[in-house]
Design a protein around this motif. Structure first.
Motif, PDB file in Angstrom:
ATOM      1  N   ILE A 171       0.810  -1.233   0.000  1.00  0.00           N
ATOM      2  CA  ILE A 171       0.000   0.000   0.000  1.00  0.00           C
ATOM      3  C   ILE A 171       0.841   1.280   0.000  1.00  0.00           C
ATOM      4  O   ILE A 171       0.349   2.343   0.387  1.00  0.00           O
ATOM      5  CB  ILE A 171      -1.039   0.032   1.144  1.00  0.00           C
ATOM      6  N   ALA A 172       2.107   1.198  -0.427  1.00  0.00           N
ATOM      7  CA  ALA A 172       2.924   2.413  -0.507  1.00  0.00           C
ATOM      8  C   ALA A 172       2.367   3.384  -1.531  1.00  0.00           C
ATOM      9  O   ALA A 172       2.588   4.601  -1.433  1.00  0.00           O
ATOM     10  CB  ALA A 172       4.368   2.043  -0.863  1.00  0.00           C
ATOM     11  N   GLU A 173       1.640   2.867  -2.539  1.00  0.00           N
ATOM     12  CA  GLU A 173       1.048   3.749  -3.549  1.00  0.00           C
ATOM     13  C   GLU A 173       0.024   4.696  -2.929  1.00  0.00           C
ATOM     14  O   GLU A 173      -0.103   5.849  -3.363  1.00  0.00           O
ATOM     15  CB  GLU A 173       0.393   2.942  -4.667  1.00  0.00           C
ATOM     16  N   LEU A 174      -0.667   4.231  -1.892  1.00  0.00           N
ATOM     17  CA  LEU A 174      -1.657   5.090  -1.245  1.00  0.00           C
ATOM     18  C   LEU A 174      -0.975   6.222  -0.485  1.00  0.00           C
ATOM     19  O   LEU A 174      -1.471   7.354  -0.458  1.00  0.00           O
ATOM     20  CB  LEU A 174      -2.545   4.269  -0.313  1.00  0.00           C
ATOM     21  N   ASP A 175       0.148   5.925   0.152  1.00  0.00           N
ATOM     22  CA  ASP A 175       0.904   6.976   0.834  1.00  0.00           C
ATOM     23  C   ASP A 175       1.399   8.013  -0.173  1.00  0.00           C
ATOM     24  O   ASP A 175       1.365   9.220   0.099  1.00  0.00           O
ATOM     25  CB  ASP A 175       2.091   6.370   1.580  1.00  0.00           C
ATOM     26  N   ALA A 176       1.877   7.549  -1.337  1.00  0.00           N
ATOM     27  CA  ALA A 176       2.388   8.471  -2.353  1.00  0.00           C
ATOM     28  C   ALA A 176       1.271   9.351  -2.906  1.00  0.00           C
ATOM     29  O   ALA A 176       1.440  10.569  -3.072  1.00  0.00           O
ATOM     30  CB  ALA A 176       3.058   7.689  -3.481  1.00  0.00           C
ATOM     31  N   ILE A 177       0.119   8.739  -3.191  1.00  0.00           N
ATOM     32  CA  ILE A 177      -1.014   9.515  -3.711  1.00  0.00           C
ATOM     33  C   ILE A 177      -1.503  10.508  -2.667  1.00  0.00           C
ATOM     34  O   ILE A 177      -1.766  11.678  -2.970  1.00  0.00           O
ATOM     35  CB  ILE A 177      -2.152   8.572  -4.143  1.00  0.00           C
ATOM     36  N   ALA A 178      -1.613  10.047  -1.415  1.00  0.00           N
ATOM     37  CA  ALA A 178      -2.055  10.937  -0.342  1.00  0.00           C
ATOM     38  C   ALA A 178      -1.086  12.099  -0.159  1.00  0.00           C
ATOM     39  O   ALA A 178      -1.503  13.241   0.058  1.00  0.00           O
ATOM     40  CB  ALA A 178      -2.191  10.158   0.959  1.00  0.00           C
ATOM     41  N   ALA A 179       0.219  11.821  -0.259  1.00  0.00           N
ATOM     42  CA  ALA A 179       1.218  12.885  -0.123  1.00  0.00           C
ATOM     43  C   ALA A 179       1.032  13.939  -1.206  1.00  0.00           C
ATOM     44  O   ALA A 179       1.115  15.148  -0.932  1.00  0.00           O
ATOM     45  CB  ALA A 179       2.624  12.293  -0.201  1.00  0.00           C
ATOM     46  N   CYS A 180       0.768  13.493  -2.427  1.00  0.00           N
ATOM     47  CA  CYS A 180       0.570  14.442  -3.534  1.00  0.00           C
ATOM     48  C   CYS A 180      -0.667  15.303  -3.301  1.00  0.00           C
ATOM     49  O   CYS A 180      -0.632  16.531  -3.470  1.00  0.00           O
ATOM     50  CB  CYS A 180       0.446  13.691  -4.860  1.00  0.00           C
ATOM     51  N   VAL A 181      -1.774  14.654  -2.917  1.00  0.00           N
ATOM     52  CA  VAL A 181      -3.033  15.384  -2.733  1.00  0.00           C
ATOM     53  C   VAL A 181      -2.926  16.349  -1.556  1.00  0.00           C
ATOM     54  O   VAL A 181      -3.377  17.499  -1.636  1.00  0.00           O
ATOM     55  CB  VAL A 181      -4.199  14.398  -2.529  1.00  0.00           C
ATOM     56  N   ILE A 182      -2.331  15.892  -0.453  1.00  0.00           N
ATOM     57  CA  ILE A 182      -2.140  16.785   0.697  1.00  0.00           C
ATOM     58  C   ILE A 182      -1.273  17.976   0.309  1.00  0.00           C
ATOM     59  O   ILE A 182      -1.481  19.091   0.792  1.00  0.00           O
ATOM     60  CB  ILE A 182      -1.493  16.010   1.861  1.00  0.00           C
ATOM     61  N   GLY A 183      -0.312  17.740  -0.593  1.00  0.00           N
ATOM     62  CA  GLY A 183       0.573  18.819  -1.034  1.00  0.00           C
ATOM     63  C   GLY A 183      -0.016  19.736  -2.077  1.00  0.00           C
ATOM     64  O   GLY A 183       0.686  20.604  -2.605  1.00  0.00           O
ATOM     65  N   GLY A 184      -1.301  19.556  -2.411  1.00  0.00           N
ATOM     66  CA  GLY A 184      -1.957  20.495  -3.318  1.00  0.00           C
ATOM     67  C   GLY A 184      -2.114  20.024  -4.746  1.00  0.00           C
ATOM     68  O   GLY A 184      -2.558  20.793  -5.603  1.00  0.00           O
ATOM     69  N   THR A 185      -1.781  18.782  -5.038  1.00  0.00           N
ATOM     70  CA  THR A 185      -1.940  18.258  -6.394  1.00  0.00           C
ATOM     71  C   THR A 185      -3.402  17.910  -6.637  1.00  0.00           C
ATOM     72  O   THR A 185      -4.034  17.255  -5.817  1.00  0.00           O
ATOM     73  CB  THR A 185      -1.077  17.001  -6.608  1.00  0.00           C
ATOM     74  N   SER A 186      -3.925  18.356  -7.793  1.00  0.00           N
ATOM     75  CA  SER A 186      -5.316  18.080  -8.127  1.00  0.00           C
ATOM     76  C   SER A 186      -5.429  16.737  -8.829  1.00  0.00           C
ATOM     77  O   SER A 186      -4.703  16.460  -9.782  1.00  0.00           O
ATOM     78  CB  SER A 186      -5.879  19.178  -9.037  1.00  0.00           C
ATOM     79  N   MET A 187      -6.363  15.894  -8.382  1.00  0.00           N
ATOM     80  CA  MET A 187      -6.577  14.605  -9.016  1.00  0.00           C
ATOM     81  C   MET A 187      -7.141  14.766 -10.424  1.00  0.00           C
ATOM     82  O   MET A 187      -7.120  13.809 -11.214  1.00  0.00           O
ATOM     83  CB  MET A 187      -7.528  13.753  -8.175  1.00  0.00           C
ATOM     84  N   ALA A 188      -7.623  15.953 -10.756  1.00  0.00           N
ATOM     85  CA  ALA A 188      -8.133  16.212 -12.109  1.00  0.00           C
ATOM     86  C   ALA A 188      -7.008  16.474 -13.098  1.00  0.00           C
ATOM     87  O   ALA A 188      -7.221  16.489 -14.299  1.00  0.00           O
ATOM     88  CB  ALA A 188      -9.095  17.401 -12.086  1.00  0.00           C
TER      89      ALA A 188
END
Length: 391
Positions: A319-336
């Motif tokens: 589940i390291a991919e979830l940590d990476a995705i969460a880090a991006c989103v928390i840092g302001g990256t838009s999923m769009a």
């Protein structure tokens, strides 16, 4: 004509002001979150959380998630996703351990082969997404399952250990105190020189520039923060090698995103795919390159993980991919797609590592750790969706 020019100029200035305001607000929110998290866990652990040893461990934890987040942020900005990075990291880390333990290959050759394998796996994902037009969610979900299965197969479901002392240099070594301080001072000097050059260039072309006071305050805060971190790390054993690798990749990723044609194309594709295609951008080749670069970064993280663990484990990278995705989103990256920064993703990784570290020190049950991280991810995505209309 003069009226049109004036209106255009005012619109541009307003847009720039809005962007700067948004960036400052995001930075303030993340800084406040870090302060609250660290203060809470410090109180709950009788200030052991802020000990030099734990701070060093925290930064080492951040390194792996941060490197994964650097690759992931480019994927998300391009309008895609990669759910396979955790299994890919486990597979590459297991392969590196096998090359080191079972075959006894020299460390440089192990590194080259692991990086090459990561690059090829990234190309594999990118080829299906870019040229076969299979949705990235499906491609990388398949990769997540396949890579994990291959890892279990090549290791026969057992841990490959122990790795050699040479392998341990990647994830377990520390820089000498003086060398770490010299690298920090040198990096700050180059950063300040670049900022001054950028300020002069913007002034030359009549572009808005921050006031001298604001500029000095910003530089002083950055300098104090960097030197304080180095002093704390030196108080334990020195700057960990993985942290140096993360800092180097952070600078390289920021440069690619902000100062290269390739980076601008990634943002353009994520912002408006059809407009990018019509403007002459080779969308397929750019997406293929993004996934290849992501695979290379996953390989670097895999080498650090195997070196730090001293083994290749069938469950590594789970589940390291979830940590990476969460880090991006928390840092302001838009999923769009089309919105995000490398530095924001790394700060998000630090927040995730801070939560993991603090909850582990408090002996919080594993299931509650998953619940908390899942809730934070959901909250971050909701905030992104709520502010999408404004952007």
């Amino acid at each position: 004509m003069e009226t049109i020019k004036t209106a255009t100029s005012n619109t541009a200035k307003t847009s720039l002001k809005d962007k700067l305001t948004g960036a400052k607000l995001q930075l303030i929110v993340m800084a406040a979150a870090i302060i609250i998290i660290m203060l809470f866990f410090s109180i709950m652990t009788d200030w052991a959380y802020l000990s030099p040893r734990n701070i060093s461990n925290l930064f080492r934890q951040t390194a792996i998630t941060g490197i994964l987040a650097i690759g992931m942020v480019f994927v998300i900005i391009s309008g895609e996703i990669d759910l396979s990075v955790g299994s890919m990291m486990g597979l590459l880390g297991g392969a590196a351990a096998i090359l080191d333990v079972w075959f006894g290959l020299p460390l440089p050759l192990t590194i080259v082969l692991t990086l090459g394998a990561g690059f090829l796996l990234g190309l594999w994902n990118g080829w299906w997404v870019a040229y076969r037009k299979v949705p990235s969610f499906i491609v990388t979900l398949a990769g997540m399952l396949a890579f994990r299965g291959i890892l279990i197969g090549i290791t026969d479901g057992t841990t490959v250990a122990p790795t050699s002392q040479e392998m341990g240099i990647i994830g377990q070594s520390y820089l000498p105190n003086m060398l770490g301080m010299m690298i920090g001072l040198g990096g700050l000097a180059m950063y300040f020189a670049w900022q001054q050059k950028r300020r002069v260039t913007r002034k030359q072309y009549g572009l808005p520039i921050p006031s001298a006071t604001a500029n000095l305050t910003k530089h002083a805060a950055i300098g104090v923060a960097v030197l304080a971190i180095i002093f704390i790390l030196n108080d334990y054993r020195g700057v960990p090698t993985p942290v140096l690798l993360l800092a180097t990749l952070l600078i390289a990723g920021t440069f690619i995103a902000n100062k290269t044609q390739f980076g601008r194309r990634i943002y353009a594709i994520g912002g408006n795919l059809e407009a990018s295609r019509l403007s002459g951008i080779n969308v397929e080749r750019t997406k293929l390159s993004v996934y290849a670069m992501n695979g290379l970064l996953v390989a670097i993280a895999a080498l650090i993980l195997s070196s730090r663990l001293g083994a290749g484990s069938p469950s590594a990278g789970n589940i390291a991919e979830l940590d990476a995705i969460a880090a991006c989103v928390i840092g302001g990256t838009s999923m769009a797609g089309g919105v995000g920064t490398v530095i924001g993703a790394v700060i998000g990784a630090f927040i995730m590592a801070s939560l993991d570290n603090g909850m582990s020190m408090m002996d919080v049950p594993t299931f509650w750790q998953y619940v908390v991280k899942g809730g934070i991810l959901l909250l971050a995505v909701w905030m992104d969706s709520a502010t999408k209309a404004n952007r």
